[in-house]
Design a protein around this motif. Structure first.
Motif, short mmCIF file in Angstrom:
data_model
loop_
_atom_site.label_atom_id
_atom_site.label_comp_id
_atom_site.label_asym_id
_atom_site.label_seq_id
_atom_site.Cartn_x
_atom_site.Cartn_y
_atom_site.Cartn_z
N ALA A 81 0.84 -1.21 0.00
CA ALA A 81 0.00 0.00 0.00
C ALA A 81 0.87 1.25 0.00
N VAL A 82 1.96 1.24 0.75
CA VAL A 82 2.89 2.38 0.75
C VAL A 82 3.45 2.59 -0.66
N SER A 84 2.00 1.63 -3.53
CA SER A 84 1.07 1.74 -4.65
C SER A 84 -0.12 2.67 -4.45
N ARG A 85 -0.42 3.04 -3.23
CA ARG A 85 -1.65 3.81 -3.02
C ARG A 85 -1.39 5.30 -2.88
N ILE A 86 -2.12 6.07 -3.64
CA ILE A 86 -1.97 7.53 -3.66
C ILE A 86 -2.32 8.12 -2.29
N ASP A 87 -3.39 7.65 -1.67
CA ASP A 87 -3.81 8.21 -0.39
C ASP A 87 -2.78 7.93 0.71
N TRP A 88 -2.15 6.78 0.67
CA TRP A 88 -1.10 6.49 1.65
C TRP A 88 0.12 7.38 1.41
N LYS A 89 0.50 7.55 0.15
CA LYS A 89 1.64 8.43 -0.15
C LYS A 89 1.35 9.85 0.31
N PRO A 99 9.54 4.21 -3.89
CA PRO A 99 9.38 2.76 -3.95
C PRO A 99 8.95 2.10 -2.64
N GLY A 100 8.86 2.88 -1.58
CA GLY A 100 8.47 2.30 -0.30
C GLY A 100 9.61 1.53 0.34
N PHE A 101 9.28 0.43 1.01
CA PHE A 101 10.29 -0.36 1.71
C PHE A 101 9.83 -1.80 1.78
N ASP A 102 10.74 -2.68 2.14
CA ASP A 102 10.42 -4.08 2.29
C ASP A 102 9.49 -4.28 3.48
#
Length: 155
Positions: A81-82, A84-89, A99-102
């Motif tokens: 979600a971190v 791929s999701r616009i609202d989370w970003k 790219p977020g994290f593992d």
């Protein structure tokens, strides 16, 4: 190692795309707009060593844990979600291309929270912010007739 930093504003492109995708907002966009950021890195300084690699931003990881709980997600789902999701970003002040994290980073952060006995602190900070904004109120009197309803399930 933690190097507390000021929280970056939401990137312009993230704001533009989020507003287009969610013209009426959504939970995380509204939360960020109304409350700002719930946590700051300094809230978790005691949980990190002064040596070693810089850690992922604790305020973001704490917020990810809250959002993960809200949506009943696994660590892997939350990390996705971190990414791929616009609202989370938007809520996390991330560029759309971040790219977020593992997913293991969430588990490692949770272990730090538990080992540092900071679970209550995580909740207290959240509750304080929600109370200050008038989203929740202090506990009032409990209804006295509620025990009668409950007893029918106990006996």
């Amino acid at each position: 190692m933690i190097q507390p930093q000021a929280i970056d504003p939401i990137p312009e492109e993230t704001v533009r795309v989020a507003r287009a995708a969610f013209p009426k907002g959504n939970l995380y966009i509204t939360m960020r707009d109304e409350i700002g950021t719930l946590y700051k890195d300094q809230d978790f300084e005691a949980l990190f060593s002064t040596l070693g690699q810089p850690a992922f931003s604790p305020w973001r990881l704490a917020l990810v844990c809250v959002m993960q709980y809200i949506e009943d997600m696994t660590d892997r789902q939350a990390a996705d979600a971190v990414r791929s999701r616009i609202d989370w970003k938007y809520a996390l002040s991330l560029e759309l291309t971040d790219p977020g994290f593992d997913f293991s980073v969430i588990c490692e952060f949770r272990v730090r929270i538990i080992k540092g006995s900071a679970e209550q602190k995580l909740l207290d900070i959240l509750l304080k912010q929600l109370k200050e904004k008038g989203i929740i109120k202090d506990k009032g009197k409990q209804r006295t007739d509620s025990t009668h309803d409950w007893q029918q399930f106990v006996t």
